[in-house]
Design an enzyme around this catalytic site. Structure first.
Site, PDB file in Angstrom:
ATOM      1  N   ASP A 134       7.829  -3.860 -11.261  1.00 56.94           N
ATOM      2  CA  ASP A 134       6.368  -3.513 -11.238  1.00 56.94           C
ATOM      3  C   ASP A 134       5.338  -3.795 -12.578  1.00 56.94           C
ATOM      4  O   ASP A 134       6.138  -3.464 -13.476  1.00 56.94           O
ATOM      5  CB  ASP A 134       5.915  -2.347 -10.476  1.00 56.94           C
ATOM      6  CG  ASP A 134       6.410  -2.227  -9.195  1.00 56.94           C
ATOM      7  OD1 ASP A 134       6.578  -3.149  -8.273  1.00 56.94           O
ATOM      8  OD2 ASP A 134       6.498  -1.041  -8.702  1.00 56.94           O
ATOM      9  N   ARG A 185       5.213 -12.013  -8.508  1.00 58.23           N
ATOM     10  CA  ARG A 185       4.283 -11.360  -7.415  1.00 58.23           C
ATOM     11  C   ARG A 185       2.881 -11.422  -8.211  1.00 58.23           C
ATOM     12  O   ARG A 185       2.542 -10.782  -9.356  1.00 58.23           O
ATOM     13  CB  ARG A 185       4.734 -10.016  -7.048  1.00 58.23           C
ATOM     14  CG  ARG A 185       3.721  -8.936  -6.302  1.00 58.23           C
ATOM     15  CD  ARG A 185       4.058  -7.583  -6.192  1.00 58.23           C
ATOM     16  NE  ARG A 185       4.966  -7.079  -6.024  1.00 58.23           N
ATOM     17  CZ  ARG A 185       5.624  -6.189  -6.186  1.00 58.23           C
ATOM     18  NH1 ARG A 185       5.003  -5.259  -7.069  1.00 58.23           N
ATOM     19  NH2 ARG A 185       6.455  -5.326  -5.511  1.00 58.23           N
TER      20      ARG A 185
HETATM   21  P1  FDA Z   1      -8.937  -5.693  -2.258  1.00 62.55           P
HETATM   22  O1  FDA Z   1      -8.935  -4.489  -2.862  1.00 62.55           O
HETATM   23  O2  FDA Z   1     -10.048  -6.730  -2.397  1.00 62.55           O
HETATM   24  O3  FDA Z   1      -8.890  -5.308  -0.810  1.00 62.55           O
HETATM   25  C1  FDA Z   1      -8.809  -6.294   0.374  1.00 62.55           C
HETATM   26  C2  FDA Z   1      -8.984  -5.516   1.585  1.00 62.55           C
HETATM   27  O4  FDA Z   1      -7.739  -4.872   2.114  1.00 62.55           O
HETATM   28  C3  FDA Z   1      -9.805  -4.401   1.880  1.00 62.55           C
HETATM   29  O5  FDA Z   1     -11.184  -4.921   2.420  1.00 62.55           O
HETATM   30  C4  FDA Z   1      -9.429  -3.669   2.969  1.00 62.55           C
HETATM   31  O6  FDA Z   1      -9.490  -4.070   4.205  1.00 62.55           O
HETATM   32  C5  FDA Z   1      -7.790  -3.666   2.602  1.00 62.55           C
HETATM   33  N1  FDA Z   1      -7.114  -2.756   1.948  1.00 62.55           N
HETATM   34  C6  FDA Z   1      -6.929  -2.874   0.367  1.00 62.55           C
HETATM   35  N2  FDA Z   1      -6.423  -1.895  -0.122  1.00 62.55           N
HETATM   36  C7  FDA Z   1      -6.293  -0.836   0.740  1.00 62.55           C
HETATM   37  C8  FDA Z   1      -5.783   0.414   0.860  1.00 62.55           C
HETATM   38  N3  FDA Z   1      -5.292   1.179  -0.220  1.00 62.55           N
HETATM   39  N4  FDA Z   1      -5.937   1.097   2.157  1.00 62.55           N
HETATM   40  C9  FDA Z   1      -6.434   0.265   3.462  1.00 62.55           C
HETATM   41  N5  FDA Z   1      -6.874  -0.948   3.177  1.00 62.55           N
HETATM   42  C10 FDA Z   1      -6.941  -1.418   2.175  1.00 62.55           C
HETATM   43  N6  FDA Z   1      -0.891  -3.334  -8.518  1.00 62.55           N
HETATM   44  C11 FDA Z   1      -0.319  -3.169  -9.904  1.00 62.55           C
HETATM   45  O7  FDA Z   1      -1.146  -2.846 -10.920  1.00 62.55           O
HETATM   46  N7  FDA Z   1       0.972  -3.317 -10.221  1.00 62.55           N
HETATM   47  C12 FDA Z   1       1.812  -3.726  -9.046  1.00 62.55           C
HETATM   48  O8  FDA Z   1       2.942  -3.777  -9.573  1.00 62.55           O
HETATM   49  C13 FDA Z   1       1.439  -3.720  -7.904  1.00 62.55           C
HETATM   50  N8  FDA Z   1       2.305  -3.999  -6.917  1.00 62.55           N
HETATM   51  C14 FDA Z   1       1.850  -4.316  -5.810  1.00 62.55           C
HETATM   52  C15 FDA Z   1       2.551  -4.596  -4.608  1.00 62.55           C
HETATM   53  C16 FDA Z   1       2.222  -4.961  -3.315  1.00 62.55           C
HETATM   54  C17 FDA Z   1       3.204  -5.552  -2.385  1.00 62.55           C
HETATM   55  C18 FDA Z   1       0.767  -5.031  -3.048  1.00 62.55           C
HETATM   56  C19 FDA Z   1       0.560  -5.285  -1.711  1.00 62.55           C
HETATM   57  C20 FDA Z   1      -0.102  -4.620  -4.014  1.00 62.55           C
HETATM   58  C21 FDA Z   1       0.447  -4.201  -5.440  1.00 62.55           C
HETATM   59  N9  FDA Z   1      -0.409  -3.847  -6.206  1.00 62.55           N
HETATM   60  C22 FDA Z   1       0.102  -3.424  -7.537  1.00 62.55           C
HETATM   61  C23 FDA Z   1      -1.842  -3.146  -5.935  1.00 62.55           C
HETATM   62  C24 FDA Z   1      -2.895  -4.199  -6.139  1.00 62.55           C
HETATM   63  O9  FDA Z   1      -3.101  -4.420  -7.510  1.00 62.55           O
HETATM   64  C25 FDA Z   1      -4.165  -3.663  -5.581  1.00 62.55           C
HETATM   65  O10 FDA Z   1      -4.593  -2.745  -6.028  1.00 62.55           O
HETATM   66  C26 FDA Z   1      -4.206  -3.483  -3.883  1.00 62.55           C
HETATM   67  O11 FDA Z   1      -3.191  -4.568  -3.265  1.00 62.55           O
HETATM   68  C27 FDA Z   1      -5.667  -3.563  -3.212  1.00 62.55           C
HETATM   69  O12 FDA Z   1      -6.066  -4.971  -3.716  1.00 62.55           O
HETATM   70  P2  FDA Z   1      -6.044  -6.013  -2.410  1.00 62.55           P
HETATM   71  O13 FDA Z   1      -5.510  -7.314  -3.120  1.00 62.55           O
HETATM   72  O14 FDA Z   1      -5.398  -5.728  -1.296  1.00 62.55           O
HETATM   73  O15 FDA Z   1      -7.586  -6.428  -2.330  1.00 62.55           O
END
Ligand code: FDA
Length: 308
Positions: A134, A185
């Site tokens: 990560d 990723r």
């Molecule tokens: P965004 O925040 O724009 O959200 C898009 C939509 O997704 C929202 O409108 C909502 O509907 C939904 N959503 C997003 N987060 C949600 C939540 N917590 N609860 C409910 N709904 C939610 N970060 C990092 O810094 N280092 C890492 O190693 C990782 N590893 C990682 C692995 C995996 C498999 C995922 C999916 C994410 C990570 N992350 C991470 C976290 C990532 O950086 C980010 O903070 C979250 O994925 C939220 O961002 P989105 O891309 O979903 O978009």
């Protein structure tokens, strides 16, 4: 959510309060942490991983914890991960491992973290499994990418890492890693970063996210499109289709407890989906990052608190 929104910053700053930590750690599982965390022990996590697998979802798992303070604590984490790898194998789960280098000693000594992760990557290779490193706060990015590069140059192919779209540097980092055909990723980024290293506006993060995914899909490696953002997902699908990127070269990844219906919809459309499914007693910081990402999660948590 906007990376520098006042609410997000307030939740992440409040997370540092020892009183809040004590309170949430005591009551949090009952109040809703179990929505995002598969259990406090490996025994509790295994049936959750098996259930997700049975729904057609791949999984990874993480023993929650970060920033160990001694070599002995890092060794305890390494031993626990050896047990996780053996258990995944024994149970026949479609689960790999994602871990944080600070949990293996990175903030004490980079060499220590390197030795520890190399040991786990070798164990995973013997079992036909895979380890993802990560990405944590920006102060750890150089050391994390150096460690990843060293592992790959030593011939380990069963290892991947992460790039965060909110960091200005990530596109250049990807460029320099592409010759390794990396397993990458791509995420937006979950930590509170200063404005001199990260885009403050969500629209810039989203645009950088699309650029990173498209650059990664254009390379020779494997791309994990890790987001719950349907717009980003559909753009990745359209790009991969347009460029003829074969399905075995990319995957969608989401977090356990976040948009479960979207996860299954993608499976029913024939895409590979992995659900990141952590467990362990040290779930506090992970939960606070999930609450900070989305105010509705905080409301859900507070509602449970009021209901008792
Ligand atoms: P965004 O925040 O724009 O959200 C898009 C939509 O997704 C929202 O409108 C909502 O509907 C939904 N959503 C997003 N987060 C949600 C939540 N917590 N609860 C409910 N709904 C939610 N970060 C990092 O810094 N280092 C890492 O190693 C990782 N590893 C990682 C692995 C995996 C498999 C995922 C999916 C994410 C990570 N992350 C991470 C976290 C990532 O950086 C980010 O903070 C979250 O994925 C939220 O961002 P989105 O891309 O979903 O978009």
């Amino acid at each position: 959510m906007n990376p520098r929104s006042p609410l997000r910053a307030a939740i992440l700053a409040a997370a540092e309060s020892a009183r809040l930590q004590r309170f949430v750690t005591k009551h949090g599982f009952r109040l809703g942490a179990s929505r995002f965390v598969a259990g406090q022990s490996l025994d509790e996590a295994v049936p959750v991983l098996a259930r997700l697998n049975a729904q057609g979802l791949q999984t990874n798992t993480t023993l929650l914890g970060e920033g160990v303070r001694s070599e002995a604590e890092a060794r305890t984490a390494v031993d626990a991960y050896h047990e996780v790898l053996e258990r995944i194998h024994f149970e026949g789960l479609r689960t790999n491992v994602a871990l944080k280098l600070t949990n293996l000693g990175l903030s004490i000594d980079e060499e220590l973290a390197h030795r520890n992760v190399a040991e786990l990557v070798e164990h995973a290779a013997r079992l036909g499994n895979f380890i993802r490193i990560d990405m944590e706060e920006s102060i750890y990015v150089d050391a994390t990418l150096r460690t990843y590069r060293r592992l790959r140059e030593a011939g380990h192919d069963n290892v991947g890492t992460v790039l965060q779209a909110y960091l200005f540097r990530s596109e250049a980092d990807l460029d320099s890693l592409l010759p390794l055909a990396p397993n990458m990723r791509i995420v937006k980024g979950a930590y509170l970063e200063p404005a001199d290293v990260a885009y403050p506006d969500k629209s810039d993060v989203d645009a950088a996210y699309v650029r990173l995914v498209e650059a990664s899909l254009s390379g020779e490696g494997f791309t994990a499109v890790a987001t719950h953002d349907e717009r980003m997902i559909e753009q990745a699908i359209a790009f991969a289709r347009g460029r003829g990127v074969p399905p075995e070269r990319f995957q969608f990844q989401m977090l356990y407890g976040v948009r479960p219906r979207l996860q299954l919809d993608l499976v029913s459309r024939g895409y590979d989906v992995l659900v990141a499914t952590p467990f362990g007693p040290e779930w506090y910081r992970y939960l606070m990052r999930r609450l900070a990402e989305r105010p509705a999660n905080l409301l859900f948590f507070l509602r449970n608190l009021v209901r008792g």
